[in-house]
Design a protein around this motif. Structure first.
Motif, mmCIF file in Angstrom:
data_model
loop_
_atom_site.group_PDB
_atom_site.id
_atom_site.type_symbol
_atom_site.label_atom_id
_atom_site.label_comp_id
_atom_site.label_asym_id
_atom_site.label_seq_id
_atom_site.Cartn_x
_atom_site.Cartn_y
_atom_site.Cartn_z
ATOM 1 N N HIS A 143 0.841 -1.202 0.000
ATOM 2 C CA HIS A 143 0.000 0.000 0.000
ATOM 3 C C HIS A 143 0.872 1.245 0.000
ATOM 4 N N LEU A 144 0.740 2.062 -1.031
ATOM 5 C CA LEU A 144 1.367 3.376 -1.084
ATOM 6 C C LEU A 144 0.274 4.425 -0.928
ATOM 7 N N GLU A 146 -1.967 7.518 -1.574
ATOM 8 C CA GLU A 146 -2.285 8.127 -2.860
ATOM 9 C C GLU A 146 -1.418 9.347 -3.140
ATOM 10 N N ARG A 149 1.969 8.340 -4.901
ATOM 11 C CA ARG A 149 1.985 7.345 -5.978
ATOM 12 C C ARG A 149 2.514 7.900 -7.287
ATOM 13 N N GLU A 150 2.375 9.200 -7.508
ATOM 14 C CA GLU A 150 2.803 9.784 -8.781
ATOM 15 C C GLU A 150 4.252 10.247 -8.767
ATOM 16 N N HIS A 158 8.364 1.643 -1.098
ATOM 17 C CA HIS A 158 7.660 0.973 -0.003
ATOM 18 C C HIS A 158 8.715 0.336 0.890
#
Length: 418
Positions: A143-144, A146, A149-150, A158
């Protein structure tokens, strides 16, 4: 035709394969043995769980971590943290001693086919099997947040990808999270010459206490029992009675899987961390953007204010999310056909870990919403392997399942109503 195909060769996959072989099933197991531990855990890491609760499972219960360590003169004692490298070598030894030969290839697809399953490997082999156990571990479910994430890959990781903390020497690193992964990652970074900080929503860090002795008066043992996930009656239920968790309503199980055993650091890490790593608590990450060669983070503070940080790298120690849609070796039609637990994204499982597609089983993280937090730990492998293989044998001994639809037909017709 094989009886069982095991996909994944971590603690759960190896334990399932050991029990299946012991039951005389025609089993094949695919994957890189102990891959997550060998390839993704940072150097210098220790097991958080006690050695006696970190066994892989074979039918005779002889290939234990204690047996492996004793033969090599290694101490595996209650209250003494064990290096991850020792545990990894134990897993490889277990694979050699208790499991059919592990095929170090990747299974790229699994789908229903007639009254069984068809699987394909990355080198083109097609395999037919009556049942499948998916024990793919946690890595597909990282899980990253939001907000990060970009970011370009060289600026965000992670925690499961931080194999070499020394590679960050002299860099400013921001670690997101307040659990063991965050605290230990930040500590290892500091010990290797990086300049880490911890940023977390929590208002305070939680630390586990020094474990109580195993040999205690009866009254103390009854009041605060030991179990594979620590001490106390709630932990005992999660650890020793996953079947009881499964008997609860779906909403309660999802809540337990999400909230039980909240983030906390190991007792043996506290002194190393508190003396080296600054923490910024009560902060919520609002945004992250590249600013030149650094990452700018905007945080919301507990009093509603704003705070800005510039850092060389972000490490998200934000755990893993059980989400069936992330399991791409199952095609979209097959994933859609599997009934989910309540409003979650994990499969609804029977008492033997079978999904609503007859003969398709799930183990490990994807089973945590159904059976509770023990499925997130090595300790849950024994319960899982025993129950799952028993159910596979039931499935094989029963009447042949209804013919599974051909790929062109809607797979959802197969779903078993439970």
């Amino acid at each position: 035709m094989h009886d069982l195909l095991v996909v994944g060769a971590g603690p759960y996959g190896l334990s399932i394969a050991a029990h299946a072989a012991g039951a005389g099933l025609r089993v094949r197991i695919f994957g890189r043995p102990m891959a997550a531990w060998r390839d993704h855990m940072p150097r210098g890491m220790y097991l958080k769980s006690e050695p006696w609760s970190s066994n892989l499972s074979d039918p005779a219960a002889v290939h234990t971590l204690a047996a492996y360590c004793a033969d090599r003169g290694v101490a595996a004692e209650h209250g003494r943290p064990l290096p991850i490298d020792t545990f990894t070598r134990y897993g490889l030894w277990f694979a050699q001693q208790a499991v059919p030969p592990v095929e170090e290839r990747t299974v790229t697809s699994v789908r229903p086919y007639l009254d069984h399953y068809q699987a394909r490997t990355d080198d083109g082999e097609v395999i037919y099997t009556r049942t499948v156990a998916l024990a793919v571990g946690v890595l597909p479910f990282t899980h990253l947040p939001e907000e990060v994430r970009e970011l370009p890959a060289q600026y965000v990781s992670h925690s499961s990808d931080l194999r070499d903390p020394a590679a960050f020497r002299d860099l400013d690193v921001t670690v997101l999270g307040a659990g063991q992964a965050a605290l230990e990652t930040a500590t290892l970074l500091a010990e290797e010459g990086a300049r880490p900080r911890i940023v977390a929503r929590s208002r305070a860090l939680a630390w586990n206490t020094v474990p109580q002795p195993l040999d205690r008066p009866l009254v103390r043992r009854l009041r605060d029992p030991h179990c594979g996930l620590g001490t106390g009656w709630p932990s005992w239920v999660w650890s020793e009675a996953p079947w009881a968790v499964r008997a609860l309503p779906a909403a309660a199980r999802l809540r337990i899987a999400d909230r039980a055993l909240g983030p906390a650091g190991a007792w043996w890490l506290r002194d190393r961390c508190e003396d080296r790593v600054p923490v910024r608590l009560g902060r919520v990450l609002r945004s992250a953007a590249l600013r030149g060669r650094r990452v700018g983070l905007e945080l919301r503070t507990a009093d509603g204010g704003r705070e800005r940080i510039e850092t060389d790298h972000v490490v998200a120690a934000t755990g893993f999310t059980p989400d069936l849609d992330r399991l791409t070796l199952l095609n979209p039609a097959t994933r859609a056909a599997i009934r989910k637990l309540g409003a979650g994204r994990a499969p609804k499982l029977g008492a033997g870990f079978e999904s609503s597609l007859p003969g398709l089983y799930f183990a490990g993280l994807l089973a945590a919403p159904a059976f509770g937090p023990a499925m997130r730990f090595v300790h849950g492998a024994t319960f899982t392997a025993e129950r799952l293989v028993r159910d596979v044998r039931r499935h094989l001994a029963g009447p042949r399942a209804a013919r599974l639809p051909r790929p062109a037909e809607p797979v959802k017709l197969l779903a078993r109503q439970r």
